[in-house]
Design an enzyme around this catalytic site. Sequence first.
Site, PDB file in Angstrom:
ATOM      1  N   ASP A 115       4.117   0.023  -7.269  1.00  0.00           N
ATOM      2  CA  ASP A 115       2.838  -0.363  -7.879  1.00  0.00           C
ATOM      3  C   ASP A 115       1.672   0.325  -7.193  1.00  0.00           C
ATOM      4  O   ASP A 115       0.549   0.337  -7.705  1.00  0.00           O
ATOM      5  CB  ASP A 115       2.656  -1.890  -7.790  1.00  0.00           C
ATOM      6  CG  ASP A 115       1.377  -2.364  -8.443  1.00  0.00           C
ATOM      7  OD1 ASP A 115       0.578  -3.049  -7.773  1.00  0.00           O
ATOM      8  OD2 ASP A 115       1.136  -2.003  -9.616  1.00  0.00           O
ATOM      9  N   GLY A 150      -0.710  -5.267  -9.301  1.00  0.00           N
ATOM     10  CA  GLY A 150      -0.294  -6.484  -8.590  1.00  0.00           C
ATOM     11  C   GLY A 150      -1.236  -7.656  -8.767  1.00  0.00           C
ATOM     12  O   GLY A 150      -0.811  -8.804  -8.849  1.00  0.00           O
ATOM     13  N   HIS A 175      -0.997   0.024 -10.045  1.00  0.00           N
ATOM     14  CA  HIS A 175      -1.645  -0.924  -9.136  1.00  0.00           C
ATOM     15  C   HIS A 175      -2.046  -2.190  -9.892  1.00  0.00           C
ATOM     16  O   HIS A 175      -3.215  -2.573  -9.940  1.00  0.00           O
ATOM     17  CB  HIS A 175      -2.877  -0.269  -8.496  1.00  0.00           C
ATOM     18  CG  HIS A 175      -3.296  -0.951  -7.223  1.00  0.00           C
ATOM     19  ND1 HIS A 175      -3.823  -0.281  -6.147  1.00  0.00           N
ATOM     20  CD2 HIS A 175      -3.272  -2.248  -6.849  1.00  0.00           C
ATOM     21  CE1 HIS A 175      -4.123  -1.139  -5.165  1.00  0.00           C
ATOM     22  NE2 HIS A 175      -3.789  -2.347  -5.594  1.00  0.00           N
ATOM     23  N   GLU A 224      -4.261   7.355  -5.449  1.00  0.00           N
ATOM     24  CA  GLU A 224      -4.327   6.613  -6.703  1.00  0.00           C
ATOM     25  C   GLU A 224      -5.517   7.086  -7.531  1.00  0.00           C
ATOM     26  O   GLU A 224      -6.633   7.108  -7.036  1.00  0.00           O
ATOM     27  CB  GLU A 224      -4.441   5.103  -6.418  1.00  0.00           C
ATOM     28  CG  GLU A 224      -3.219   4.530  -5.763  1.00  0.00           C
ATOM     29  CD  GLU A 224      -3.250   3.014  -5.640  1.00  0.00           C
ATOM     30  OE1 GLU A 224      -4.237   2.383  -6.052  1.00  0.00           O
ATOM     31  OE2 GLU A 224      -2.272   2.456  -5.128  1.00  0.00           O
ATOM     32  N   ARG A 231       0.850  -1.176   0.000  1.00  0.00           N
ATOM     33  CA  ARG A 231       0.000   0.000   0.000  1.00  0.00           C
ATOM     34  C   ARG A 231       0.891   1.232   0.000  1.00  0.00           C
ATOM     35  O   ARG A 231       1.895   1.297   0.715  1.00  0.00           O
ATOM     36  CB  ARG A 231      -0.912   0.010   1.239  1.00  0.00           C
ATOM     37  CG  ARG A 231      -2.152  -0.888   1.100  1.00  0.00           C
ATOM     38  CD  ARG A 231      -3.101  -0.372   0.052  1.00  0.00           C
ATOM     39  NE  ARG A 231      -4.318  -1.169  -0.120  1.00  0.00           N
ATOM     40  CZ  ARG A 231      -4.428  -2.179  -0.986  1.00  0.00           C
ATOM     41  NH1 ARG A 231      -3.376  -2.555  -1.693  1.00  0.00           N
ATOM     42  NH2 ARG A 231      -5.584  -2.808  -1.134  1.00  0.00           N
TER      43      ARG A 231
HETATM   44  N1  LIG Z   1      -0.541  -4.396  -5.289  1.00  0.00           N
HETATM   45  C1  LIG Z   1      -1.555  -5.236  -5.276  1.00  0.00           C
HETATM   46  O1  LIG Z   1      -2.318  -5.358  -6.235  1.00  0.00           O
HETATM   47  C2  LIG Z   1      -1.796  -6.089  -4.046  1.00  0.00           C
HETATM   48  C3  LIG Z   1      -2.286  -7.399  -4.187  1.00  0.00           C
HETATM   49  C4  LIG Z   1      -2.488  -8.164  -3.009  1.00  0.00           C
HETATM   50  C5  LIG Z   1      -2.209  -7.610  -1.764  1.00  0.00           C
HETATM   51  N2  LIG Z   1      -1.790  -6.320  -1.705  1.00  0.00           N
HETATM   52  C6  LIG Z   1      -1.501  -5.706  -0.396  1.00  0.00           C
HETATM   53  O2  LIG Z   1      -0.303  -6.291   0.121  1.00  0.00           O
HETATM   54  C7  LIG Z   1      -0.350  -6.289   1.552  1.00  0.00           C
HETATM   55  C8  LIG Z   1      -0.054  -7.665   2.100  1.00  0.00           C
HETATM   56  O3  LIG Z   1      -1.076  -8.534   1.656  1.00  0.00           O
HETATM   57  P1  LIG Z   1      -1.137 -10.025   2.264  1.00  0.00           P
HETATM   58  O4  LIG Z   1      -2.276 -10.716   1.629  1.00  0.00           O
HETATM   59  O5  LIG Z   1       0.229 -10.633   2.211  1.00  0.00           O
HETATM   60  O6  LIG Z   1      -1.510  -9.716   3.802  1.00  0.00           O
HETATM   61  P2  LIG Z   1      -1.196 -10.639   5.074  1.00  0.00           P
HETATM   62  O7  LIG Z   1      -2.066 -10.171   6.181  1.00  0.00           O
HETATM   63  O8  LIG Z   1      -1.202 -12.066   4.669  1.00  0.00           O
HETATM   64  O9  LIG Z   1       0.324 -10.277   5.423  1.00  0.00           O
HETATM   65  C9  LIG Z   1       0.683  -9.055   6.018  1.00  0.00           C
HETATM   66  C10 LIG Z   1       1.830  -9.363   6.969  1.00  0.00           C
HETATM   67  O10 LIG Z   1       2.336  -8.137   7.484  1.00  0.00           O
HETATM   68  C11 LIG Z   1       2.717  -8.364   8.826  1.00  0.00           C
HETATM   69  N3  LIG Z   1       2.841  -7.086   9.531  1.00  0.00           N
HETATM   70  C12 LIG Z   1       1.881  -6.390  10.156  1.00  0.00           C
HETATM   71  N4  LIG Z   1       2.404  -5.281  10.707  1.00  0.00           N
HETATM   72  C13 LIG Z   1       3.738  -5.293  10.412  1.00  0.00           C
HETATM   73  C14 LIG Z   1       4.823  -4.431  10.697  1.00  0.00           C
HETATM   74  N5  LIG Z   1       4.641  -3.320  11.403  1.00  0.00           N
HETATM   75  N6  LIG Z   1       6.052  -4.752  10.233  1.00  0.00           N
HETATM   76  C15 LIG Z   1       6.234  -5.879   9.512  1.00  0.00           C
HETATM   77  N7  LIG Z   1       5.237  -6.743   9.205  1.00  0.00           N
HETATM   78  C16 LIG Z   1       4.012  -6.445   9.657  1.00  0.00           C
HETATM   79  C17 LIG Z   1       1.643  -9.278   9.376  1.00  0.00           C
HETATM   80  O11 LIG Z   1       2.089  -9.964  10.526  1.00  0.00           O
HETATM   81  C18 LIG Z   1       1.397 -10.199   8.198  1.00  0.00           C
HETATM   82  O12 LIG Z   1       2.175 -11.364   8.312  1.00  0.00           O
HETATM   83  C19 LIG Z   1      -1.759  -5.792   1.933  1.00  0.00           C
HETATM   84  O13 LIG Z   1      -1.704  -4.403   2.189  1.00  0.00           O
HETATM   85  C20 LIG Z   1      -2.560  -5.986   0.654  1.00  0.00           C
HETATM   86  O14 LIG Z   1      -3.633  -5.090   0.525  1.00  0.00           O
HETATM   87  C21 LIG Z   1      -1.554  -5.548  -2.773  1.00  0.00           C
HETATM   88  O1  LIG Z   2      -5.883  -5.390  -2.058  1.00  0.00           O
HETATM   89  C1  LIG Z   2      -5.792  -6.036  -3.120  1.00  0.00           C
HETATM   90  O2  LIG Z   2      -6.320  -7.136  -3.345  1.00  0.00           O
HETATM   91  C2  LIG Z   2      -4.951  -5.488  -4.208  1.00  0.00           C
HETATM   92  O3  LIG Z   2      -4.506  -4.221  -3.899  1.00  0.00           O
HETATM   93  C3  LIG Z   2      -5.586  -5.591  -5.572  1.00  0.00           C
HETATM   94  O4  LIG Z   2      -6.525  -4.559  -5.758  1.00  0.00           O
HETATM   95  P1  LIG Z   2      -7.315  -4.550  -7.177  1.00  0.00           P
HETATM   96  O5  LIG Z   2      -8.415  -5.573  -7.047  1.00  0.00           O
HETATM   97  O6  LIG Z   2      -7.828  -3.153  -7.339  1.00  0.00           O
HETATM   98  O7  LIG Z   2      -6.304  -4.929  -8.222  1.00  0.00           O
END
Ligand SMILES: NC(=O)c1ccc[n+]([C@@H]2O[C@H](COP(=O)([O-])OP(=O)(O)OC[C@H]3O[C@@H](n4cnc5c(N)ncnc54)[C@H](O)[C@@H]3O)[C@@H](O)[C@H]2O)c1
Ligand SMILES: O=C(O)[C@H](O)COP(=O)(O)O
Length: 528
Positions: A238, A264, A262, A243, A214
């Site tokens: 990304d 991902g 974005h 955004e 994020r």
């Molecule tokens: N760019 C994209 O399109 C995309 C796609 C999927 C997920 N995401 C984002 O990526 C992030 C992670 O997603 P996820 O599914 O792996 O989540 P998740 O909850 O599985 O993993 C997040 C991890 O972060 C850890 N965490 C929490 N606070 C922390 C800190 N202060 N320091 C270090 N680690 C810490 C947690 O313990 C957890 O293990 C989320 O914000 C999600 O929205 C983005």
């Molecule tokens: O939180 C998520 O799942 C990712 O950021 C993906 O978001 P999107 O569905 O807009 O690609």
Amino acid sequence: MSPAELLAKVAQFDALIVRSGTKVTREVLEAGRGRLRVVGRAGVGIDNVDLQAATEAGCLVVNAPTANTVAAAEHGIALLASMARNVSQADAALKAVYSRTLTVFTAQGKWQRTKYVGVSLVGKTLAVMGFGKVGSEVARRAKGLGMHVIAHDPYAPADRARAIGAELVSFDEAIGRADFISLHMPLTPATSKVFNDESFAKMKNGVRIINVARGGVIDEDALVRALDSGKVAQAALDVFTEEPPAKDSKLVLHENVTVTPHLGASTVEAQEGVAIEIAEAVVGALRGELAATAVNAPMVPAEVMSELAPYVSLAEKLGKLAVQLVAGESGGIKGVKVVYTTARGPDDLDTRLLRAMVTKGIVEPVSSTFVNLVNADYTAKQRGLRITEERVSHESPVAEAPLESIQVRLSHVQSKFAGAISDGGDIVLEGRVKYGVPHLTVVGPYEVDVSLEGNLILCRQIDQPGMIGKVGNILGQTNVNISFMSVGRTFRGKQAIMAIGVDEEPDKETLEHIGHIPAIEEFVFLEL
Ligand SMILES: NC(=O)c1ccc[n+]([C@@H]2O[C@H](COP(=O)([O-])OP(=O)(O)OC[C@H]3O[C@@H](n4cnc5c(N)ncnc54)[C@H](O)[C@@H]3O)[C@@H](O)[C@H]2O)c1
Ligand SMILES: O=C(O)[C@H](O)COP(=O)(O)O
């Protein structure tokens, strides 16, 4: 659809399915009142949905927490590799040459092989910040590229990292040793702008940053300063605080920054996966079935909730306080023990709901996962939380009270607040329900009594006169209202702790002033 179109049409539908780009605001939910029953988020993050407004409108929110994990991890690797070899910059330069032959174009492009010399990945150190679903998949792939992987995640179990060949370390060690830093933690109050001038200064000169989590976890102005100074050699982003980012964004336009909009989760396979996951969740919700991926579902039917409601709230708050006490050193929470003191027998008190609420309180503040009664035990297992329960029989003075107290113990974990560590070395918090309100009654070896109706400050000090006044004055001078204050001590004149309920969040300077009171040995601010 434009926001106006969405507002005009939403009341014609029972369910709405969105990605992160559609803002499901209170206005949209109000416009859907009477018809809209489910909002499906075809992805993980639901920061684009007004959860409170959805709950008030009786609208269930469900998400798809796993189907785009691999896509996000692959995008992180794609950004890592393309940044290291200047692919986007070289591509733009080369295309400028060919497009000149197709249209009238100023001769900006060049065949530049020296300018775009990159760096290798093999043998380099990658720090994965946030070792959850996406972070652990990135780590796995980076190992395949011959990188040395370290990770920082205060709550991930060390054995899961070891299984992938990653070493869990502290925040400072991770950013200090890394050649590449990949961000995968959720955006929470604790992670907001956690990559800032101070943290960039602790990094190696020439470090490279990737962010597919994020945008809000990076102070973007500080990143521009770090890029301009050369402290950060390159960044691949990304996600952004806003955004789409402003068209004149210095960060996006920076020559050493690679950007994607974005993307991902944007693969054919991931979108098919989240589509199926969310369609099944929405159809199930419309049929009135309990959804495993429900984000704001009530935990249990109202009739069960009525008697246990204050204890359900107490259980969640104890979990939420406990996880905030976990120190930043990685290693995760290995054992969670919930102790119920009750006059009820096993058949008269189903603790499954209370256990789920403790899990909710521990997991939600530090992850992108939403816990409900359906997924609580699975979520705990997935995150390596071993939760055990114990009942202590007690003749309750109030016969109808289902519970005398609930205690949450986190074992083998370091604490940000030493005062919360019991003689056995666990973080121990205990609470009761008084007059229908959850109260914190034990912190470590200390007995206190503070209502859990706002945020909390815990101070440990030498037991002496005037401490309440000193702290009260500092808070009063910055208009922080005290809702409750309690002092607990083991022996007179020795150590004591103050538990202070506050309506507002004191600013950093105010908290520092409290810490500067000579008799105060430590303090911590906890959000509820
Ligand atoms: N760019 C994209 O399109 C995309 C796609 C999927 C997920 N995401 C984002 O990526 C992030 C992670 O997603 P996820 O599914 O792996 O989540 P998740 O909850 O599985 O993993 C997040 C991890 O972060 C850890 N965490 C929490 N606070 C922390 C800190 N202060 N320091 C270090 N680690 C810490 C947690 O313990 C957890 O293990 C989320 O914000 C999600 O929205 C983005
Ligand atoms: O939180 C998520 O799942 C990712 O950021 C993906 O978001 P999107 O569905 O807009 O690609």
